[in-house]
Design a protein around this motif. Structure first.
Motif, mmCIF file in Angstrom:
data_model
loop_
_atom_site.group_PDB
_atom_site.id
_atom_site.type_symbol
_atom_site.label_atom_id
_atom_site.label_comp_id
_atom_site.label_asym_id
_atom_site.label_seq_id
_atom_site.Cartn_x
_atom_site.Cartn_y
_atom_site.Cartn_z
ATOM 1 N N LEU A 25 1.156 -1.258 0.120
ATOM 2 C CA LEU A 25 -0.152 0.171 -0.100
ATOM 3 C C LEU A 25 0.828 1.679 -0.337
ATOM 4 O O LEU A 25 0.283 2.482 -0.704
ATOM 5 N N ARG A 26 1.886 1.288 0.619
ATOM 6 C CA ARG A 26 3.034 2.446 0.974
ATOM 7 C C ARG A 26 3.024 2.703 -0.734
ATOM 8 O O ARG A 26 3.589 3.533 -0.712
ATOM 9 N N THR A 27 3.887 1.224 -1.247
ATOM 10 C CA THR A 27 4.540 1.368 -2.590
ATOM 11 C C THR A 27 3.406 2.532 -3.123
ATOM 12 O O THR A 27 2.956 3.140 -4.289
ATOM 13 N N ALA A 28 1.991 1.280 -3.717
ATOM 14 C CA ALA A 28 1.285 2.714 -4.202
ATOM 15 C C ALA A 28 0.929 3.654 -4.107
ATOM 16 O O ALA A 28 0.735 4.779 -5.198
ATOM 17 N N LEU A 29 0.879 4.250 -2.747
ATOM 18 C CA LEU A 29 0.165 5.387 -2.686
ATOM 19 C C LEU A 29 1.882 6.459 -3.189
ATOM 20 O O LEU A 29 1.911 7.187 -3.806
ATOM 21 N N ARG A 30 2.984 6.332 -3.342
ATOM 22 C CA ARG A 30 4.276 6.704 -3.968
ATOM 23 C C ARG A 30 3.700 6.711 -5.273
ATOM 24 O O ARG A 30 3.785 7.663 -5.962
ATOM 25 N N VAL A 31 3.449 5.685 -5.936
ATOM 26 C CA VAL A 31 2.896 5.532 -6.925
ATOM 27 C C VAL A 31 1.684 6.012 -7.433
ATOM 28 O O VAL A 31 1.907 7.447 -8.608
ATOM 29 N N TRP A 32 1.292 6.880 -7.205
ATOM 30 C CA TRP A 32 -0.393 7.419 -6.678
ATOM 31 C C TRP A 32 -0.274 9.127 -7.049
ATOM 32 O O TRP A 32 0.061 9.250 -7.724
ATOM 33 N N HIS A 33 0.983 8.618 -5.901
ATOM 34 C CA HIS A 33 2.085 10.864 -6.093
ATOM 35 C C HIS A 33 2.381 11.203 -7.211
ATOM 36 O O HIS A 33 2.480 12.161 -7.365
ATOM 37 N N PRO A 38 -6.808 6.229 -11.035
ATOM 38 C CA PRO A 38 -7.493 5.369 -10.041
ATOM 39 C C PRO A 38 -6.653 3.632 -9.285
ATOM 40 O O PRO A 38 -5.470 3.738 -10.029
ATOM 41 N N ILE A 39 -7.232 3.598 -8.685
ATOM 42 C CA ILE A 39 -6.351 2.461 -7.301
ATOM 43 C C ILE A 39 -7.304 1.420 -7.303
ATOM 44 O O ILE A 39 -8.549 1.291 -6.441
ATOM 45 N N VAL A 40 -7.035 0.296 -7.710
ATOM 46 C CA VAL A 40 -8.033 -1.076 -7.348
ATOM 47 C C VAL A 40 -6.887 -2.061 -6.201
ATOM 48 O O VAL A 40 -6.170 -2.426 -6.388
ATOM 49 N N HIS A 57 -4.710 7.468 3.725
ATOM 50 C CA HIS A 57 -2.906 8.670 3.785
ATOM 51 C C HIS A 57 -3.820 9.544 2.962
ATOM 52 O O HIS A 57 -2.450 9.043 1.935
ATOM 53 N N GLY A 58 -4.453 10.059 2.772
ATOM 54 C CA GLY A 58 -4.857 10.772 1.318
ATOM 55 C C GLY A 58 -5.763 10.721 0.060
ATOM 56 O O GLY A 58 -5.592 11.835 -0.859
ATOM 57 N N VAL A 59 -5.901 9.180 -0.302
ATOM 58 C CA VAL A 59 -6.288 8.721 -1.839
ATOM 59 C C VAL A 59 -7.811 9.002 -1.466
ATOM 60 O O VAL A 59 -8.173 8.976 -0.612
ATOM 61 N N PRO A 60 -8.241 9.997 -2.384
ATOM 62 C CA PRO A 60 -9.938 10.566 -2.545
ATOM 63 C C PRO A 60 -10.954 9.604 -2.603
ATOM 64 O O PRO A 60 -10.260 7.690 -3.003
ATOM 65 N N GLU A 61 -11.334 9.038 -2.066
ATOM 66 C CA GLU A 61 -12.590 7.446 -2.045
ATOM 67 C C GLU A 61 -12.906 7.797 -3.334
ATOM 68 O O GLU A 61 -12.825 6.498 -3.919
ATOM 69 N N ALA A 62 -13.198 8.335 -4.181
ATOM 70 C CA ALA A 62 -13.033 8.364 -5.361
ATOM 71 C C ALA A 62 -12.469 7.825 -6.709
ATOM 72 O O ALA A 62 -13.020 7.383 -7.156
ATOM 73 N N SER A 63 -11.540 7.729 -5.821
ATOM 74 C CA SER A 63 -10.186 7.180 -6.993
ATOM 75 C C SER A 63 -9.796 5.322 -6.758
ATOM 76 O O SER A 63 -8.777 5.406 -7.228
#
Length: 155
Positions: A25-33, A38-40, A57-63
């Protein structure tokens, strides 16, 4: 549309991500930043916990898109692809030890992926790499068998 980030599930302990899942999840968050989109979160019994962690951790629920049914690597990929069939590729986040098996399944399924390896926690490296000694050849054998059956019987 940006390409979706797919986070493959891992163990949840008492309603919280295990160290391995939190690393993904932390890695995905870095990629998302670096590439918001969208994150699945994919995994039977894990998707809800994963989504809640990302939102906290800051990702909008809609994403965040939940894929709560997958029970295996190939199902994670198939079901995530079904959510975004027109995406150029899926950016798949999994643990370092799991990258080769994920690549085998993605190739077999014809799903274009970019794999991102999350660090495997030191305390679980030996166990998980040892497991892959069996799991990777097993997956390769399943792929070979599926191809044989398809060619031999048209299924």
């Amino acid at each position: 549309m940006s390409n979706p980030i797919v986070v493959l599930g891992a163990r949840v302990i008492d309603g919280h991500p295990s160290r391995m899942l939190e690393s993904r999840l932390r890695t995905a968050l870095r990629v998302w930043h670096t590439s918001p989109g969208p994150i699945v979160v994919s995994g039977f019994g894990e998707a809800g916990v994963m989504a809640a962690w990302l939102v906290a951790h800051g990702v909008p629920e809609a994403s965040v898109a939940l894929e709560p049914q997958a029970r295996s690597t190939n199902e994670n990929l198939e079901r995530s692809r079904a959510l975004f069939p027109d995406a150029e590729h899926l950016t798949v986040v999994t643990s370092t030890f799991h990258v080769p098996r994920t690549r085998v399944w993605a190739r077999h399924l014809g799903i274009p992926v970019r794999l991102v390896a999350a660090p495997t926690p030191e305390t679980s490296r030996a166990k998980n790499y040892a497991r892959e000694v069996v799991a990777l050849p097993h997956s390769v054998a399943r792929v070979v068998w599926r191809r044989f059956v398809r060619r031999a019987f048209g299924r």
